[in-house]
Every structure is written in structure tokens, then in C-alpha cells.
Design a protein around this motif. Sequence first.
Motif, mmCIF file in Angstrom:
data_model
loop_
_atom_site.group_PDB
_atom_site.id
_atom_site.type_symbol
_atom_site.label_atom_id
_atom_site.label_comp_id
_atom_site.label_asym_id
_atom_site.label_seq_id
_atom_site.Cartn_x
_atom_site.Cartn_y
_atom_site.Cartn_z
ATOM 1 N N TYR A 59 0.812 -1.214 0.000
ATOM 2 C CA TYR A 59 0.000 0.000 0.000
ATOM 3 C C TYR A 59 0.853 1.275 0.000
ATOM 4 O O TYR A 59 1.567 1.560 0.967
ATOM 5 N N ASP A 60 0.802 2.017 -1.100
ATOM 6 C CA ASP A 60 1.301 3.397 -1.204
ATOM 7 C C ASP A 60 2.735 3.594 -0.722
ATOM 8 O O ASP A 60 3.049 4.596 -0.067
ATOM 9 N N THR A 97 -0.316 -0.377 -4.748
ATOM 10 C CA THR A 97 -1.168 0.792 -4.951
ATOM 11 C C THR A 97 -0.329 2.059 -4.869
ATOM 12 O O THR A 97 0.728 2.089 -4.228
ATOM 13 N N ASP A 99 -3.571 2.726 -9.416
ATOM 14 C CA ASP A 99 -3.548 4.100 -8.922
ATOM 15 C C ASP A 99 -4.927 4.481 -8.409
ATOM 16 O O ASP A 99 -5.946 4.037 -8.950
ATOM 17 N N LYS A 100 -4.948 5.310 -7.367
ATOM 18 C CA LYS A 100 -6.214 5.666 -6.732
ATOM 19 C C LYS A 100 -6.164 7.109 -6.261
ATOM 20 O O LYS A 100 -5.092 7.661 -6.018
ATOM 21 N N ALA A 157 -8.167 1.253 -0.864
ATOM 22 C CA ALA A 157 -7.579 0.668 -2.067
ATOM 23 C C ALA A 157 -8.624 0.084 -3.003
ATOM 24 O O ALA A 157 -8.333 -0.186 -4.172
ATOM 25 N N THR A 191 -10.998 1.550 -7.989
ATOM 26 C CA THR A 191 -9.954 0.743 -8.629
ATOM 27 C C THR A 191 -10.521 -0.635 -8.988
ATOM 28 O O THR A 191 -11.557 -1.036 -8.453
ATOM 29 N N LEU A 250 -9.361 -3.379 -8.012
ATOM 30 C CA LEU A 250 -8.795 -4.338 -7.067
ATOM 31 C C LEU A 250 -9.788 -5.429 -6.675
ATOM 32 O O LEU A 250 -9.473 -6.624 -6.751
#
Length: 220
Positions: free
Chosen positions: A27-28, A64, A121-122, A127, A131, A133
Amino acid sequence: MKSYFGLRLPETLDEYLDPHRLALVVYDMQVGICSQVSGAVTVVRAVQSVLETARSAGVRVVFTRHMSLPKELMGAMAYRTAMTWQRKKDPDEITPWFLRDSPGFALTPELQPRQSEVIFDKTTFSAFEGTPLGATLRDCGVTTVAFAGIALEVGIDPSVRHAADLGFVPVIISDACGFGNPEAGARALEAIRYAGDTIITDVRSVLAALGQTQKSAVRS
């Protein structure tokens, strides 16, 4: 593992972390986010360990990235959030921090996806919102989603709650998650623990569980 009405009901961490039904969400872990977090180097190393073991076990991996919109496409809520984070009272003073292709938007060099992995990408903290996902994981038969990255109290918290609402079993690898504020991070983790739908574990336990999977695969 229990079975009920034809459903598989895992009971142990090893059963939940079945590589065929597990996805790891990194995550990020972006340059511009890691640079704001104290202890990010330690988190990067922890995520590297989990990522390496997950890859060896055949776990599906998704990265992400948080993306800012140009000011011309920001709405009222986007401005409100940006003004809060940047401590500005005038929207004209806002600077989008994570514009696509800006240096801060990139994933940290130590954590780069393979061709068999993907980056979603968001513009939201969850998340799953906006998206592919959720649809991607369902189509792959994934039932458990493990999270590692930054930041626990800002984006991972809403993501695991969203995952549970979508019917996935969320797993937080707590020592592979960074936070901007230690007190807020601790509160978020305690609230998630209290809600009861997320498994909270650590890097050592995940490595052990996935390592056992690799050994079983070799023996078979």
C-alpha cells in the motif's frame, strides 16, 4: 479447517494464508509518502521481506499508489482534504503532492513490481474505491488480502474495513505498516482489533506461514 454448507472456514493463520487464495497489497510505498514518515526505512525493509517470501510462495501481489488530481479536476471534498493535510486556509495555496509522473508519485526504488504484478492508482484512501482491485481479486479466487505499507491510520485502516465489507478476510502485517502519527496508528490498530473482522499479525508469523507452504510444495 472447518467446512459448513460447502464453505471452507479457515481457523489458523497458515490456513488463511493459503497462497492460492491470498493476495498481498503493498500500500502506497511511494517516494513522497515514505519521505514524510519517521521509520520508513524500517518499514521498507519489512515490506521487502514479506514481498520476497510472498513471491517465492506464488502469492498474487498488487501495488497501490495514491494519485493527486490537477487543481482543475479537484472537487470540494478534494480541496477540503488537501487544505487539512497541507494546513492551508486558502485553496489557492494548495499544491497537489502526488501528480502522476511527479518524483513523489513513484514507488520507492526498493519496492518495484514484477511483470507478473500490477499497480493500481487511486485518488481515495481505500484501495478498493475506484480501482479494479476487488473485481481482480474475486476473479482470481482470492479470499484473503494481506496489507503492508504506509500509512496505517490513513489508508490501510479504511482499506481493511472496506475489504471486510466486500467479503474478503483482511490481514494487517502490523510491523510492515508505517504510520505518520504513532498515537493515531495505535488507535487505528486497536479499533480494528476491536471490530474483530481483521487478522492482525506480524512479519515473522507471515514468513513462517508462507515458508511452510514452500516446504510443502517442495515435498509434494
